[in-house]
Design a protein around this motif. Structure first.
Motif, mmCIF file in Angstrom:
data_model
loop_
_atom_site.group_PDB
_atom_site.id
_atom_site.type_symbol
_atom_site.label_atom_id
_atom_site.label_comp_id
_atom_site.label_asym_id
_atom_site.label_seq_id
_atom_site.Cartn_x
_atom_site.Cartn_y
_atom_site.Cartn_z
ATOM 1 N N ALA A 1 3.574 3.851 4.488
ATOM 2 C CA ALA A 1 2.640 3.542 3.407
ATOM 3 C C ALA A 1 1.618 4.635 3.152
ATOM 4 C CB ALA A 1 1.926 2.225 3.697
ATOM 5 N N SER A 2 1.540 5.657 4.006
ATOM 6 C CA SER A 2 0.612 6.752 3.737
ATOM 7 C C SER A 2 1.114 7.682 2.637
ATOM 8 C CB SER A 2 0.332 7.554 5.007
ATOM 9 O OG SER A 2 1.527 8.111 5.526
ATOM 10 N N ALA A 3 2.366 7.542 2.221
ATOM 11 C CA ALA A 3 2.837 8.273 1.041
ATOM 12 C C ALA A 3 1.977 7.893 -0.154
ATOM 13 C CB ALA A 3 4.298 7.940 0.761
ATOM 14 N N GLY A 4 1.775 8.839 -1.073
ATOM 15 C CA GLY A 4 1.039 8.500 -2.286
ATOM 16 C C GLY A 4 1.688 7.351 -3.026
ATOM 17 N N LEU A 5 3.010 7.338 -3.046
ATOM 18 C CA LEU A 5 3.788 6.263 -3.654
ATOM 19 C C LEU A 5 5.121 6.172 -2.935
ATOM 20 C CD1 LEU A 5 4.309 4.165 -5.960
ATOM 21 C CD2 LEU A 5 5.292 6.064 -7.287
ATOM 22 N N TRP B 1 11.392 -9.381 -0.404
ATOM 23 C CA TRP B 1 10.621 -8.295 -1.011
ATOM 24 C C TRP B 1 9.124 -8.585 -0.986
ATOM 25 C CZ3 TRP B 1 12.336 -3.772 -1.028
ATOM 26 C CH2 TRP B 1 13.668 -3.459 -1.331
ATOM 27 N N ARG B 2 8.750 -9.874 -1.037
ATOM 28 C CA ARG B 2 7.333 -10.205 -0.965
ATOM 29 C C ARG B 2 6.733 -9.725 0.362
ATOM 30 N NH1 ARG B 2 5.265 -13.986 -4.211
ATOM 31 N NH2 ARG B 2 7.226 -15.165 -4.286
ATOM 32 N N HIS B 3 7.479 -9.875 1.443
ATOM 33 C CA HIS B 3 7.010 -9.390 2.743
ATOM 34 C C HIS B 3 6.891 -7.859 2.749
ATOM 35 C CE1 HIS B 3 7.136 -13.326 4.492
ATOM 36 N NE2 HIS B 3 8.431 -13.468 4.307
ATOM 37 N N VAL B 4 7.807 -7.190 2.055
ATOM 38 C CA VAL B 4 7.759 -5.726 1.988
ATOM 39 C C VAL B 4 6.504 -5.262 1.266
ATOM 40 C CG1 VAL B 4 8.874 -3.669 1.048
ATOM 41 C CG2 VAL B 4 10.277 -5.458 2.104
ATOM 42 N N THR B 5 6.265 -5.802 0.081
ATOM 43 C CA THR B 5 5.091 -5.350 -0.685
ATOM 44 C C THR B 5 3.793 -5.703 0.036
ATOM 45 O OG1 THR B 5 5.061 -7.366 -2.040
ATOM 46 C CG2 THR B 5 6.315 -5.498 -2.888
ATOM 47 N N ASP B 6 3.767 -6.875 0.683
ATOM 48 C CA ASP B 6 2.565 -7.240 1.452
ATOM 49 C C ASP B 6 2.301 -6.222 2.556
ATOM 50 O OD1 ASP B 6 2.122 -9.494 -0.074
ATOM 51 O OD2 ASP B 6 2.916 -10.911 1.400
ATOM 52 N N GLN B 7 3.353 -5.835 3.267
ATOM 53 C CA GLN B 7 3.185 -4.902 4.380
ATOM 54 C C GLN B 7 2.671 -3.549 3.885
ATOM 55 O OE1 GLN B 7 3.467 -5.671 7.704
ATOM 56 N NE2 GLN B 7 5.344 -4.738 8.480
ATOM 57 N N VAL B 8 3.246 -3.064 2.792
ATOM 58 C CA VAL B 8 2.819 -1.770 2.250
ATOM 59 C C VAL B 8 1.366 -1.844 1.777
ATOM 60 C CG1 VAL B 8 3.186 -0.098 0.378
ATOM 61 C CG2 VAL B 8 5.146 -1.016 1.641
ATOM 62 N N HIS B 9 1.027 -2.892 1.055
ATOM 63 C CA HIS B 9 -0.338 -3.026 0.543
ATOM 64 C C HIS B 9 -1.342 -3.212 1.678
ATOM 65 C CE1 HIS B 9 1.494 -4.396 -3.523
ATOM 66 N NE2 HIS B 9 1.317 -3.084 -3.488
ATOM 67 N N ASP B 10 -0.960 -3.964 2.700
ATOM 68 C CA ASP B 10 -1.857 -4.151 3.847
ATOM 69 C C ASP B 10 -2.151 -2.823 4.547
ATOM 70 O OD1 ASP B 10 -1.966 -6.847 3.370
ATOM 71 O OD2 ASP B 10 -0.580 -7.412 4.964
ATOM 72 N N ASN B 11 -1.222 -1.889 4.442
ATOM 73 C CA ASN B 11 -1.399 -0.569 5.045
ATOM 74 C C ASN B 11 -1.949 0.458 4.059
ATOM 75 O OD1 ASN B 11 -0.546 -1.258 7.660
ATOM 76 N ND2 ASN B 11 1.597 -1.014 7.110
ATOM 77 N N GLY B 12 -2.412 -0.008 2.892
ATOM 78 C CA GLY B 12 -3.102 0.866 1.951
ATOM 79 C C GLY B 12 -2.204 1.650 1.017
ATOM 80 N N GLY B 13 -0.926 1.255 0.891
ATOM 81 C CA GLY B 13 0.016 2.018 0.086
ATOM 82 C C GLY B 13 0.311 1.405 -1.269
ATOM 83 N N LYS B 14 1.067 2.156 -2.052
ATOM 84 C CA LYS B 14 1.583 1.719 -3.349
ATOM 85 C C LYS B 14 3.098 1.775 -3.297
ATOM 86 C CE LYS B 14 -2.463 1.499 -5.543
ATOM 87 N NZ LYS B 14 -2.990 0.238 -6.106
ATOM 88 N N ILE B 15 3.761 0.816 -3.986
ATOM 89 C CA ILE B 15 5.213 0.757 -3.917
ATOM 90 C C ILE B 15 5.808 0.328 -5.255
ATOM 91 C CG2 ILE B 15 5.102 -1.595 -2.923
ATOM 92 C CD1 ILE B 15 7.691 -0.834 -1.342
ATOM 93 N N PHE B 16 6.730 1.141 -5.752
ATOM 94 C CA PHE B 16 7.544 0.818 -6.917
ATOM 95 C C PHE B 16 8.951 0.473 -6.417
ATOM 96 C CE2 PHE B 16 5.756 2.860 -11.031
ATOM 97 C CZ PHE B 16 4.451 2.600 -10.659
ATOM 98 N N ALA B 17 9.632 -0.421 -7.098
ATOM 99 C CA ALA B 17 11.036 -0.703 -6.808
ATOM 100 C C ALA B 17 11.911 0.130 -7.720
ATOM 101 C CB ALA B 17 11.345 -2.184 -7.018
ATOM 102 N N GLN B 18 12.910 0.779 -7.133
ATOM 103 C CA GLN B 18 13.917 1.409 -7.983
ATOM 104 C C GLN B 18 14.984 0.365 -8.296
ATOM 105 O OE1 GLN B 18 17.231 4.158 -6.893
ATOM 106 N NE2 GLN B 18 15.981 5.718 -7.899
ATOM 107 N N ILE B 19 15.357 0.277 -9.561
ATOM 108 C CA ILE B 19 16.309 -0.737 -10.011
ATOM 109 C C ILE B 19 17.554 -0.044 -10.549
ATOM 110 C CG2 ILE B 19 15.500 -0.905 -12.397
ATOM 111 C CD1 ILE B 19 16.024 -3.966 -10.195
#
Length: 379
Positions: free
Chosen positions: A49-53, A83-101
């Motif tokens: 999650a330390s990646a900019g995105l 996926w809800r658990h994934v986004t929660d984990q990233v956000h809890d660690n201060g990150g941003k996450i986009f899904a590739q579709i």
């Protein structure tokens, strides 16, 4: 004028990124039964999650869009909760996450398709000589030739666009910060956009640039409708021939027409995929590469006012060189993030960069080769 650093923050649409180091989408084939993201998936992305995105591995919109086993979807209740658990984990660690579709189009095998039907193609032309990851006739997991597709009927395409729209709604529901359309590497968007492959004669046909772009832009518009333009990105690989995409004399015409349309829609970014040559400085290694004439990148920058992400085998030095040109805003790293969950900090402090053995890329041995790579211990 001050040059931008990899470690400078960046405003991407409505998102503030902590740095300009992007985690590139990478298929890892680690999903659980039902193509569900699991606890290890959440741990894997949360570690990085330390990646900019973070841009996730490609996500299936429906069973008919799947081309590789053990890749995740976002159309069932179990997948959505995963996926809800994934986004929660990233956000809890201060990150941003986009899904590739994605939808793989013809790049699939009958064993993965619902009811054993043929893959969905722009036409019925097979990607001869190209493989997908599936079970062979003996039930062994391996690479098998892509099956002969069937041509999508015109009246089926609106339903396919709606499958994408539903996926975007599910992404919004589970807290993704945005979406990237995988319009590179020979999957369905590129199949429609290629003037040589797309021999359709309907209004999605390849004879006109409007026909070639129609399907892609309909999906882009659906993404904008659900998520907002600034939270939408598109990944492209101009001049690419991966997965059997044939050469086309109309590639540049199609590409720049698309860039104009994406600019008109105000999307957040385009993500360009090019491999660097292994030697020389950035000008030699990139701009003299026949697959990336500098005029293409400069013209892209002139047209498109959103962010440009560049992915192509960068190390830290070459990434900074690329930013220094002013032609791109963000640099995506793929394989380095596998063995270095703390890649940004390793860059920042000049700590050693670990290299994952290729055998770890797609294995299914629990944490091994996935979430067991250590953070650097500076002692």
């Amino acid at each position: 004028m001050k040059k931008n650093s990899l470690f400078d923050s960046f405003i991407l649409g409505s998102q503030q990124l902590n740095n300009r180091v992007i985690m590139s989408p990478m298929t890892r084939t680690r999903s659980s039964a039902g193509d569900e993201p699991n606890a290890l998936t959440a741990k894997y992305y949360g570690q990085r999650a330390s990646a900019g995105l973070i841009i996730t591995e490609a996500v299936n919109i429906a069973p008919h869009g799947k081309g590789y086993l053990w890749t995740p979807g976002i159309y069932t209740t179990g997948q959505i909760e995963g996926w809800r658990h994934v986004t929660d984990q990233v956000h809890d660690n201060g990150g941003k996450i986009f899904a590739q579709i994605w939808h793989v189009g013809r790049m699939s095998h009958v064993s993965m398709m619902p009811g054993g039907e043929a893959p969905w193609g722009v036409t019925n032309e097979q990607a001869v000589g190209w493989d997908v990851f599936a079970h062979d006739e003996h039930g062994k997991l391996t690479f098998v030739p892509a099956s002969v597709p069937r041509e999508l009927r015109t009246d089926e395409i609106p339903g396919l666009v709606n499958d994408f729209r539903n996926a975007f709604k599910n992404m919004k529901e589970v807290g993704f910060d945005g979406v990237e359309l995988h319009a590179a590497n020979g999957y369905i968007f590129e199949q429609f956009m290629n003037a040589t492959l797309n021999t359709r004669t309907d209004h999605y046909g390849g004879q006109t640039v409007g026909g070639r772009l129609r399907f892609t832009l309909e999906v882009v518009d659906a993404a904008i409708e659900v998520l907002g333009a600034g939270n939408v990105g598109v990944r492209l690989s101009p001049f690419g021939t991966y997965n059997g995409i044939p050469d086309s004399d109309l590639m540049e015409e199609t590409y720049f027409a698309l860039i104009h349309e994406l600019q008109n829609r105000g999307i957040g970014y385009i993500h360009l995929v090019y491999e660097l040559l292994p030697k020389g400085n950035i000008e030699q290694a990139v701009f003299e590469n026949e697959t990336l004439p500098v005029k293409l990148l400069k013209r892209t920058r002139d047209i498109f006012k959103g962010a440009i992400i560049w992915c192509g085998g960068f190390n830290q030095e070459k990434a900074q060189d690329a930013l220094d040109t002013g032609l791109v805003d963000l640099i995506a790293f793929g394989r380095p993030f596998i063995a270095n969950p703390d890649l940004v900090e390793r860059f920042r402090h000049k700590w050693p960069i670990a290299v994952a053995d290729r055998s770890a890329f797609y294995t299914r041995n629990g944490e091994v080769g996935y979430t067991d790579f250590p953070f650097y211990n500076a002692g």
